[in-house]
Design a protein around this motif. Structure first.
Motif, PDB file in Angstrom:
ATOM      1  N   LEU A  83      49.988  32.880  36.845  1.00  0.00           N
ATOM      2  CA  LEU A  83      49.326  33.821  35.922  1.00  0.00           C
ATOM      3  C   LEU A  83      50.373  34.728  35.281  1.00  0.00           C
ATOM      4  O   LEU A  83      51.359  35.099  35.929  1.00  0.00           O
ATOM      5  CB  LEU A  83      48.307  34.685  36.678  1.00  0.00           C
ATOM      6  CG  LEU A  83      47.132  33.966  37.349  1.00  0.00           C
ATOM      7  CD1 LEU A  83      46.236  34.985  38.058  1.00  0.00           C
ATOM      8  CD2 LEU A  83      46.313  33.177  36.334  1.00  0.00           C
ATOM      9  N   GLU A 109      47.527  38.699  32.608  1.00  0.00           N
ATOM     10  CA  GLU A 109      46.341  38.099  33.242  1.00  0.00           C
ATOM     11  C   GLU A 109      46.073  38.739  34.602  1.00  0.00           C
ATOM     12  O   GLU A 109      44.923  38.975  34.980  1.00  0.00           O
ATOM     13  CB  GLU A 109      46.532  36.580  33.374  1.00  0.00           C
ATOM     14  CG  GLU A 109      46.404  35.873  32.037  1.00  0.00           C
ATOM     15  CD  GLU A 109      47.123  34.529  31.965  1.00  0.00           C
ATOM     16  OE1 GLU A 109      47.093  33.924  30.878  1.00  0.00           O
ATOM     17  OE2 GLU A 109      47.728  34.087  32.956  1.00  0.00           O
ATOM     18  N   GLY A 141      43.050  40.827  33.937  1.00  0.00           N
ATOM     19  CA  GLY A 141      42.028  39.873  34.365  1.00  0.00           C
ATOM     20  C   GLY A 141      41.647  40.040  35.826  1.00  0.00           C
ATOM     21  O   GLY A 141      40.468  40.241  36.151  1.00  0.00           O
ATOM     22  N   LEU A 192      42.705  34.429  31.989  1.00  0.00           N
ATOM     23  CA  LEU A 192      42.898  33.998  33.388  1.00  0.00           C
ATOM     24  C   LEU A 192      42.050  32.750  33.666  1.00  0.00           C
ATOM     25  O   LEU A 192      42.510  31.775  34.260  1.00  0.00           O
ATOM     26  CB  LEU A 192      42.532  35.151  34.318  1.00  0.00           C
ATOM     27  CG  LEU A 192      42.647  34.970  35.830  1.00  0.00           C
ATOM     28  CD1 LEU A 192      42.941  36.326  36.479  1.00  0.00           C
ATOM     29  CD2 LEU A 192      41.414  34.375  36.490  1.00  0.00           C
TER      30      LEU A 192
END
Ligand code: G6P
Length: 528
Positions: free
Chosen positions: A128, A132, A136, A169
Motif C-alpha cells: 500500500l 492509502e 484509507g 486501497l
C-alpha cells in the motif's frame, strides 16, 4: 489473540525444517530464537481458497539489524491462521512489516507460518502507498467505519479525502486478488470493514467468481449508518458478494434494513437474501470462534505449567491471593476505562479484598498513529496509577498493568491461572478473549464476566453477563465471581467449554464456506 512480543516469558519457536526453501535466510522471532524462512517459495500447498484481509498474519521487521518475524495482533488474524494452516491456499494481505519486502519471492509470496513443520499456506503481500495507509486504513477504516460501526459517534472523524484513499486501497487489493484468481482460480473469502468495496471490484472483472465476505465487527442500524456520506457505495460494494456473513443474527437484520432503506433493495426475510440490481446475496450469521482443542491442549502442557509458576512469582501472586484478568488491544471499544472505574468501586466498597485480590490487565498497543488511540492509552495509564495510588498498601497494589505484546503460551498461562476474567467491551462484534479464556480453563475453576455488548455473550451465557456502563454492577459481579461456590463455577465453566468444543473456529469456517456455496473439495487442505 495477542501475538508474540517482547515478553520475557516468551515461548521459543522451533526452527523450520531445512530444505523446504530454495533460498534460506536467517531470521528470528522477537523472542530471539533463530529460525529459517524462505525468500522464494518452492513448495506450495494444493488448495485454491483465496482469503483476503487488510491485516496480515505474520510480519517481518528488522530489530537491531536482524530480520525478525512476528504474529500480528487482533481477533481476525488469530482466528484465521489455524484455519489456513488446515486448509492451505493463499492469504492476500497488506505487507505492513518494514522488512516484508525482503522476505517475499516472485508474486510477492511468502510461505507461512515460519515455525511450521508441515502445514503451511501462501501469504501474498500487497504493497500500500503511504496515502492509502493514512487515508484509507487509518482514516476511513479506523477513524470513520470503526467508530461508526461501534456506535461511538463522537469519535467519527470524517474527511472527504479519506474516501478516495479507501477506494484506492480497495483497488490495490483488487489488483492482487484478480491476479491471484488468474493464476490459481478459486473462491474468494474477503474479511472485514477495510475491504467493503472489494466484492464489487472483483465481480466487475470476473462476474462468475465466487465471492463471500465476513464482517467481523458490529453492523449498526440505519439511524447510525445514515451518517456515512458514502453509505450507498459501501452497501453496493458489499452486495456484489454472493454471501455476506455477520457475527450475529442481530447484525444481519440491521444490514438488511440498511440495504432496504438506502438502496431500496428487496429483502426476502424467509430466505435471508437481498436482491439488488438483479444480483442476489445471501445473508448469514456465524459466530467466529477459537481453536478450542489447540488452546485447551496447550493449557495442559508442562511448558504452560512452568510459565504459570514463573508468572505467579513475577506478579507477586502468593498463596491466598486471587487473580482477575483483562486482555485487550488498547482500543476504546474494549471499555478498559469503565472496567478500571469498576475496580475502583470494588476496592472502595469491599475493602476486605485489599491485599487479597489483584487484577492483571494485559494491554496491547494498537493503531497508535490515530490520535484517539494515543489519547486513550494515556488516560488508561493515568487511571491505573491513580487507582493503584488510592488503594495500595503493604507491598500490594490492585492493578498490575502490563502494556505490550505477549507471547501466546504466556497468555494461556495467565488465562489458566485467573480466578476470573473480565471482558467489558462497550461494543464488540464477538470478542475472542472471552472464548480463549474458557478454552484455557482446563481446571474449570474460573469465572468469565462478559459484556452484554459483546457478541460472545449470546453464546457464553454461563458467564456472568455484565453491563459495562454500570461500574457498580460490574464491581458487584466481581465480588459474586470471587465468592461463587466451587460447584457452581465448575458447572458454568464446563457448560461453556462443552459449547466451544462443538463450536470452534474450524466449525465456523466450514459453516461460512458452506453458506457461501464453496464446495468442500475447493478447500480440502493438507489437514483434511
Ligand atoms: C479487529 C478488526 C480486524 C483488525 C484487528 C486489529 O479485530 O476486526 O479487522 O485486523 O482488529 O486491528 P488492526 O487495525 O491492527 O488490523
Amino acid at each position: 489473540m495477542i501475538g508474540a512480543g517482547n515478553d520475557p516469558l516468551m515461548r521459543k519457536l522451533e526452527p523450520a525444517p531445512a530444505g523446504r526453501f530454495s533460498k534460506e535466510s536467517k531470521v528470528e522471532t522477537l523472542s530471539g530464537t533463530h529460525l529459517i524462512v524462505e525468500s522464494k517459495v518452492e513448495s506450495l500447498s494444493g488448495t485454491d481458497l483465496i482469503v483476503v484481509s487488510n491485516r496480515e498474519p505474520y510480519e517481518h521487521r528488522r530489530l537491531k539489524g536482524r530480520l525478525v518475524c512476528r504474529h500480528t495482533d487482533g481477533g481476525l488474524t488469530s482466528a484465521l491462521d489455524p484455519v489456513m494452516r488446515r486448509l492451505g491456499g493463499t492469504w492476500v494481505a497488506w505487507g505492513s512489516g518494514e522488512a516484508d519486502r525482503e522476505t517475499v519471492g516472485p508474486g510477492d509470496l511468502v510461505e507461512v507460518p515460519p515455525d511450521a513443520h508441515s502445514y503451511t499456506y501462501r501469504l501474498r503481500r500487497v504493497w500500500l502507498s503511504p496515502e492509502e495507509v493514512k487515508g484509507g486504513y487509518l482514516g476511513y477504516a479506523n477513524e470513520v467505519l470503526w467508530p461508526l460501526c461501534h456506535v461511538t459517534l463522537d469519535r467519527v472523524a470524517y474527511l472527504k479525502a479519506f474516501w478516495s484513499a479507501y477506494r484506492a486501497l480497495n483497488y490495490r487489493f483488487a489488483d492482487a486478488v484478480l491476479d491471484e484468481i488468474r493464476q490459481r482460480p478459486g473462491p474468494v473469502w474477503v474479511h472485514d470493514f477495510q475491504l467493503a468495496l472489494l466484492p464489487g471490484l472483483i465481480k466487475k472483472t470476473v462476474p462468475d467468481s465466487r465471492v463471500a465476505l465476513f464482517w467481523h465487527i458490529p453492523w449498526p442500524g440505519p439511524d447510525v449508518f445514515r451518517i456515512l456520506p458514502e453509505r450507498r457505495e459501501l452497501l453496493e460494494g458489499l452486495l456484489a458478494a454472493d454471501c455476506l456473513t455477520f457475527q450475529t443474527a442481530g447484525y444481519v437484520r440491521e444490514f438488511a434494513e440498511c440495504a432496504h432503506q438506502f438502496l431500496g433493495a428487496e429483502v426476502d426475510r424467509s430466505h435471508d437474501t437481498v436482491q439488488h440490481r438483479g444480483h442476489r446475496t445471501k445473508l448469514t450469521a456465524q459466530a467466529i470462534s477459537v481453536d478450542f482443542r489447540y488452546i485447551s491442549d496447550l493449557a495442559k502442557t508442562a511448558e504452560v505449567e512452568s510459565l504459570m509458576i514463573l508468572a505467579r512469582r513475577r506478579l507477586g501472586i502468593r498463596q491466598g491471593i486471587r487473580m482477575g484478568l483483562g486482555v485487550d488491544r488498547l482500543d476504546y471499544t474494549k471499555g478498559l476505562l469503565k472496567r478500571f472505574w469498576a475496580l475502583d468501586t470494588f476496592f472502595t466498597r469491599y475493602p476486605q479484598y485489599r491485599g487479597r485480590f489483584i487484577f492483571v490487565q494485559v494491554a496491547v498497543p494498537t493503531r497508535s498513529e490515530v490520535e484517539a488511540y494515543r489519547r486513550y492509552r494515556e488516560v488508561i495509564r493515568e487511571t491505573a496509577s491513580e487507582i493503584n495510588a488510592r488503594h495500595a498498601g503493604g507491598g500490594w497494589h490492585p492493578i498490575e498493568y502490563l502494556e505490550g505484546r505477549i507471547e501466546f503460551s504466556t497468555l494461556v498461562a495467565y488465562y489458566r491461572m485467573a480466578d476470573l476474567a473480565v471482558v467489558s467491551s462497550v461494543y464488540d462484534g464477538m470478542n475472542l478473549v472471552a472464548k480463549e479464556y474458557v478454552a484455557s480453563q482446563v481446571d474449570e475453576a474460573g469465572v468469565l464476566l462478559v459484556s452484554q455488548m459483546a457478541g460472545a455473550s449470546d453464546e457464553l451465557t454461563d458467564g456472568l453477563i455484565v453491563n459495562p456502563y454500570d461500574p457498580e454492577g460490574l464491581a458487584d459481579a466481581i465480588k459474586q465471581a470471587l465468592e461463587m461456590p466451587e460447584e457452581e463455577r465448575r458447572r458454568r465453566m464446563r457448560t461453556m467449554r462443552r459449547h466451544l468444543q462443538t463450536h470452534d473456529v474450524h466449525g465456523w469456517v466450514d459453516r461460512c464456506l458452506r453458506d457461501a456455496g464453496v464446495r468442500s473439495e475447493d478447500t480440502q487442505g493438507p489437514g483434511g
